[in-house]
Write a protein that holds these residues in place. Structure first.
Motif, PDB file in Angstrom:
ATOM      1  N   ALA A  71      -8.227   7.711  -5.279  1.00 49.88           N
ATOM      2  CA  ALA A  71      -8.161   8.901  -4.440  1.00 49.88           C
ATOM      3  C   ALA A  71      -7.466   8.558  -3.132  1.00 49.88           C
ATOM      4  O   ALA A  71      -7.690   7.477  -2.566  1.00 49.88           O
ATOM      5  CB  ALA A  71      -9.553   9.459  -4.168  1.00 49.88           C
ATOM      6  N   VAL A  72      -6.625   9.458  -2.680  1.00 44.08           N
ATOM      7  CA  VAL A  72      -5.966   9.328  -1.383  1.00 44.08           C
ATOM      8  C   VAL A  72      -6.762  10.138  -0.372  1.00 44.08           C
ATOM      9  O   VAL A  72      -7.034  11.325  -0.598  1.00 44.08           O
ATOM     10  CB  VAL A  72      -4.518   9.855  -1.447  1.00 44.08           C
ATOM     11  CG1 VAL A  72      -3.845   9.714  -0.082  1.00 44.08           C
ATOM     12  CG2 VAL A  72      -3.725   9.128  -2.512  1.00 44.08           C
ATOM     13  N   VAL A  73      -7.154   9.489   0.707  1.00 46.76           N
ATOM     14  CA  VAL A  73      -7.944  10.165   1.739  1.00 46.76           C
ATOM     15  C   VAL A  73      -7.183  10.097   3.050  1.00 46.76           C
ATOM     16  O   VAL A  73      -6.779   9.018   3.490  1.00 46.76           O
ATOM     17  CB  VAL A  73      -9.333   9.518   1.899  1.00 46.76           C
ATOM     18  CG1 VAL A  73     -10.123  10.218   2.997  1.00 46.76           C
ATOM     19  CG2 VAL A  73     -10.104   9.562   0.581  1.00 46.76           C
ATOM     20  N   VAL A  95     -12.237   0.606  -0.281  1.00 48.52           N
ATOM     21  CA  VAL A  95     -10.932   0.943   0.285  1.00 48.52           C
ATOM     22  C   VAL A  95      -9.919  -0.122  -0.125  1.00 48.52           C
ATOM     23  O   VAL A  95     -10.032  -1.288   0.261  1.00 48.52           O
ATOM     24  CB  VAL A  95     -11.017   1.058   1.816  1.00 48.52           C
ATOM     25  CG1 VAL A  95      -9.622   1.239   2.418  1.00 48.52           C
ATOM     26  CG2 VAL A  95     -11.922   2.226   2.203  1.00 48.52           C
ATOM     27  N   LEU A  96      -8.915   0.283  -0.893  1.00 44.43           N
ATOM     28  CA  LEU A  96      -7.883  -0.646  -1.334  1.00 44.43           C
ATOM     29  C   LEU A  96      -6.844  -0.866  -0.241  1.00 44.43           C
ATOM     30  O   LEU A  96      -6.437  -1.999   0.012  1.00 44.43           O
ATOM     31  CB  LEU A  96      -7.202  -0.116  -2.602  1.00 44.43           C
ATOM     32  CG  LEU A  96      -8.087   0.264  -3.788  1.00 44.43           C
ATOM     33  CD1 LEU A  96      -7.229   0.654  -4.985  1.00 44.43           C
ATOM     34  CD2 LEU A  96      -9.027  -0.871  -4.160  1.00 44.43           C
ATOM     35  N   SER A  97      -6.409   0.224   0.385  1.00 44.12           N
ATOM     36  CA  SER A  97      -5.325   0.129   1.366  1.00 44.12           C
ATOM     37  C   SER A  97      -5.591   1.064   2.537  1.00 44.12           C
ATOM     38  O   SER A  97      -6.212   2.117   2.377  1.00 44.12           O
ATOM     39  CB  SER A  97      -3.980   0.498   0.717  1.00 44.12           C
ATOM     40  OG  SER A  97      -3.673  -0.368  -0.358  1.00 44.12           O
ATOM     41  N   VAL A  98      -5.091   0.656   3.711  1.00 41.41           N
ATOM     42  CA  VAL A  98      -5.203   1.454   4.933  1.00 41.41           C
ATOM     43  C   VAL A  98      -3.844   1.450   5.621  1.00 41.41           C
ATOM     44  O   VAL A  98      -3.256   0.383   5.840  1.00 41.41           O
ATOM     45  CB  VAL A  98      -6.256   0.878   5.908  1.00 41.41           C
ATOM     46  CG1 VAL A  98      -6.343   1.734   7.171  1.00 41.41           C
ATOM     47  CG2 VAL A  98      -7.612   0.756   5.240  1.00 41.41           C
ATOM     48  N   GLU A  99      -3.358   2.641   5.970  1.00 36.48           N
ATOM     49  CA  GLU A  99      -2.064   2.750   6.651  1.00 36.48           C
ATOM     50  C   GLU A  99      -2.177   3.671   7.862  1.00 36.48           C
ATOM     51  O   GLU A  99      -2.836   4.716   7.795  1.00 36.48           O
ATOM     52  CB  GLU A  99      -1.004   3.304   5.700  1.00 36.48           C
ATOM     53  CG  GLU A  99      -0.686   2.382   4.540  1.00 36.48           C
ATOM     54  CD  GLU A  99       0.215   3.015   3.504  1.00 36.48           C
ATOM     55  OE1 GLU A  99       0.867   2.266   2.748  1.00 36.48           O
ATOM     56  OE2 GLU A  99       0.264   4.266   3.441  1.00 36.48           O
ATOM     57  N   LEU A 110      -6.407   4.528   0.556  1.00 33.70           N
ATOM     58  CA  LEU A 110      -6.516   4.633  -0.896  1.00 33.70           C
ATOM     59  C   LEU A 110      -7.837   4.019  -1.296  1.00 33.70           C
ATOM     60  O   LEU A 110      -8.143   2.882  -0.922  1.00 33.70           O
ATOM     61  CB  LEU A 110      -5.357   3.898  -1.573  1.00 33.70           C
ATOM     62  CG  LEU A 110      -5.317   3.927  -3.104  1.00 33.70           C
ATOM     63  CD1 LEU A 110      -5.074   5.340  -3.611  1.00 33.70           C
ATOM     64  CD2 LEU A 110      -4.242   2.983  -3.631  1.00 33.70           C
ATOM     65  N   VAL A 111      -8.629   4.764  -2.048  1.00 36.53           N
ATOM     66  CA  VAL A 111      -9.954   4.277  -2.446  1.00 36.53           C
ATOM     67  C   VAL A 111     -10.090   4.309  -3.963  1.00 36.53           C
ATOM     68  O   VAL A 111      -9.408   5.068  -4.656  1.00 36.53           O
ATOM     69  CB  VAL A 111     -11.093   5.106  -1.804  1.00 36.53           C
ATOM     70  CG1 VAL A 111     -11.017   5.033  -0.295  1.00 36.53           C
ATOM     71  CG2 VAL A 111     -11.060   6.550  -2.278  1.00 36.53           C
ATOM     72  N   GLU A 112     -10.980   3.465  -4.467  1.00 35.25           N
ATOM     73  CA  GLU A 112     -11.327   3.428  -5.889  1.00 35.25           C
ATOM     74  C   GLU A 112     -12.725   3.996  -6.025  1.00 35.25           C
ATOM     75  O   GLU A 112     -13.664   3.499  -5.386  1.00 35.25           O
ATOM     76  CB  GLU A 112     -11.301   1.988  -6.384  1.00 35.25           C
ATOM     77  CG  GLU A 112     -11.547   1.842  -7.866  1.00 35.25           C
ATOM     78  CD  GLU A 112     -10.326   2.129  -8.700  1.00 35.25           C
ATOM     79  OE1 GLU A 112     -10.398   3.079  -9.509  1.00 35.25           O
ATOM     80  OE2 GLU A 112      -9.316   1.427  -8.567  1.00 35.25           O
ATOM     81  N   VAL A 113     -12.867   5.049  -6.815  1.00 35.65           N
ATOM     82  CA  VAL A 113     -14.166   5.697  -6.963  1.00 35.65           C
ATOM     83  C   VAL A 113     -14.538   5.813  -8.436  1.00 35.65           C
ATOM     84  O   VAL A 113     -13.671   5.901  -9.297  1.00 35.65           O
ATOM     85  CB  VAL A 113     -14.192   7.092  -6.309  1.00 35.65           C
ATOM     86  CG1 VAL A 113     -14.034   6.988  -4.806  1.00 35.65           C
ATOM     87  CG2 VAL A 113     -13.100   7.994  -6.882  1.00 35.65           C
ATOM     88  N   ARG A 326      -3.597  -3.855   2.518  1.00 36.68           N
ATOM     89  CA  ARG A 326      -2.891  -3.526   1.283  1.00 36.68           C
ATOM     90  C   ARG A 326      -3.560  -4.234   0.119  1.00 36.68           C
ATOM     91  O   ARG A 326      -3.561  -5.450   0.025  1.00 36.68           O
ATOM     92  CB  ARG A 326      -1.413  -3.906   1.345  1.00 36.68           C
ATOM     93  CG  ARG A 326      -0.617  -3.386   0.144  1.00 36.68           C
ATOM     94  CD  ARG A 326       0.770  -3.957   0.067  1.00 36.68           C
ATOM     95  NE  ARG A 326       1.453  -3.869   1.325  1.00 36.68           N
ATOM     96  CZ  ARG A 326       2.417  -4.710   1.700  1.00 36.68           C
ATOM     97  NH1 ARG A 326       2.781  -5.710   0.913  1.00 36.68           N
ATOM     98  NH2 ARG A 326       3.007  -4.581   2.865  1.00 36.68           N
ATOM     99  N   MET A 327      -4.138  -3.454  -0.766  1.00 35.89           N
ATOM    100  CA  MET A 327      -4.786  -3.955  -1.976  1.00 35.89           C
ATOM    101  C   MET A 327      -5.689  -5.160  -1.700  1.00 35.89           C
ATOM    102  O   MET A 327      -5.585  -6.214  -2.309  1.00 35.89           O
ATOM    103  CB  MET A 327      -3.742  -4.300  -3.034  1.00 35.89           C
ATOM    104  CG  MET A 327      -3.044  -3.085  -3.582  1.00 35.89           C
ATOM    105  SD  MET A 327      -4.230  -1.920  -4.330  1.00 35.89           S
ATOM    106  CE  MET A 327      -3.211  -0.460  -4.506  1.00 35.89           C
ATOM    107  N   GLY A 328      -6.575  -4.968  -0.712  1.00 36.58           N
ATOM    108  CA  GLY A 328      -7.575  -5.994  -0.435  1.00 36.58           C
ATOM    109  C   GLY A 328      -7.137  -7.092   0.501  1.00 36.58           C
ATOM    110  O   GLY A 328      -7.862  -8.081   0.655  1.00 36.58           O
TER     111      GLY A 328
END
Length: 353
Positions: A71-73, A95-99, A110-113, A326-328
């Motif tokens: 999911a994009v938040v 949270v996989l990535s933060v921009e 970007l999150v994994e749910v 970015r991806m962890g």
């Protein structure tokens, strides 16, 4: 000013490209592909990884459940609190990535749910309780056409790519339900191995066994299952400024439902398309990430999109001002990896055990 000894050269880029194709390839195979001594390849990789210029990471493909999704938040934040919010969000295990992005959305994550109810809890309990978060907007990724996992530098020739294709475990993208084994959940052993691969996707089997408290034969068997069945994504990343592709911009687009798949197929073939997702949760139904060599290329790329996919309308756009995670991996101002942040996507969204 960057230390010249840390800047990647053409050989470094070729090594990274090899690992983008086969993230756990042996140095012998990479050396054969590039006509280099394996010791030289290993030494160069050690320099790149130690400087945070390039790294290999691993993460779970969803949660072994058909309803799990990305999911994009988008977070709207108080200006004075944006950096503190970004730092706090970076630590969240889902949270996989933060921009940090331009436009009305302060941060895009970007999150994994595991399902939509879990996304609701994440937004209300993990994000909603953070001071300074003014509003959130979310989009579920319903189909992945391409991902940063698939993006490549494309500096290898045909013969070099053919050598890398001989690796014993061909890479599985593991990002679509057709490719991924969703018949069983991840057990505690799987989870331990996935979290260790998040630290270092090239961690040797002996080290994985010692850290996980398992035998090497068990690790080899479990690792083969995770990789070959697409249950873990192994990915070689590189600091974008060092890669020669420093600019990322996001496009929110719309296409008729009957056209989305054919349009996405065309988009995947265009250079510079780093991400292409089908999304749900608002008017846009496509989300694209464009990677370019410079800001000046953006208008040319958008003009080409208008020609190549005239039935797609761009509704909104934003530019990534800074990639924070970015991806962890937490990144510094130059986009280089500082440290790994465990992607424990099975954790409770409110931080409870």
């Amino acid at each position: 000013m960057q230390d010249s000894a840390r800047v990647a050269d053409e050989v470094d880029l070729a090594i990274v490209n090899c690992l983008q194709l086969q993230p756990r390839a042996s140095w012998t195979l990479v050396g054969e592909a590039l006509d280099l001594d394996p010791v030289t390849v290993a030494r160069r990789w050690q320099r790149l990884s130690s400087a945070g210029i390039a790294w290999v990471s691993g993460r779970a493909t969803g949660q072994g459940r058909p309803e799990s999704c990305l999911a994009v938040v988008e977070l709207s934040c108080s200006a004075a609190e944006t950096l503190a919010i970004a730092e706090r969000v970076t630590e969240l295990p889902h949270v996989l990535s933060v921009e940090h992005t331009s436009g009305p959305r302060s941060l895009t994550i970007l999150v994994e749910v595991r399902d939509l109810a879990f996304l609701s809890r994440f937004l209300l309990e993990s994000v909603g309780s953070i001071r300074g978060v003014v509003a959130t907007s979310s989009h579920a990724v319903t189909k992945v056409y391409s991902m940063g996992d698939h993006w490549q530098l494309h500096v290898l020739d045909v013969a070099q790519r053919a050598v890398m294709a001989r690796a014993p475990h061909p890479r599985v993208d593991g990002l679509t339900s057709e490719q991924t084994d969703l018949s069983r959940p991840y057990d505690p052993v799987d989870r331990r191995l996935v979290l260790l691969l998040g630290e270092d996707g090239r961690m040797p089997v002996a080290s994985l066994a010692a850290r996980a408290g398992l035998s090497e034969s068990t690790v080899r068997r479990r690792l083969a299952d995770l990789v070959n069945n697409g249950r873990v994504v192994l990915r070689c990343d590189m600091a974008l400024p060092d890669s020669g592709w420093p600019v990322i911009s996001w496009l929110w687009a719309y296409a008729d439902a009957s056209d989305v798949d054919s349009i996405a197929t065309k988009l995947r073939r265009l250079p510079g398309i780093r991400v292409c997702w089908r999304i749900s949760g608002g008017q846009p139904n496509l989300m694209l990430a464009l990677t370019t060599h410079s800001l000046h290329e953006l208008s040319a790329v958008e003009a080409r999109l208008a020609v190549e996919v005239p039935r797609m309308s761009i509704l909104d756009r934003s530019m990534v001002l800074r990639s924070i995670k970015r991806m962890g991996r937490e990144l510094d101002l130059d986009g280089r990896s500082i440290r790994s942040v465990p992607l424990d996507i099975w954790a409770d969204p409110a931080g409870r055990p």
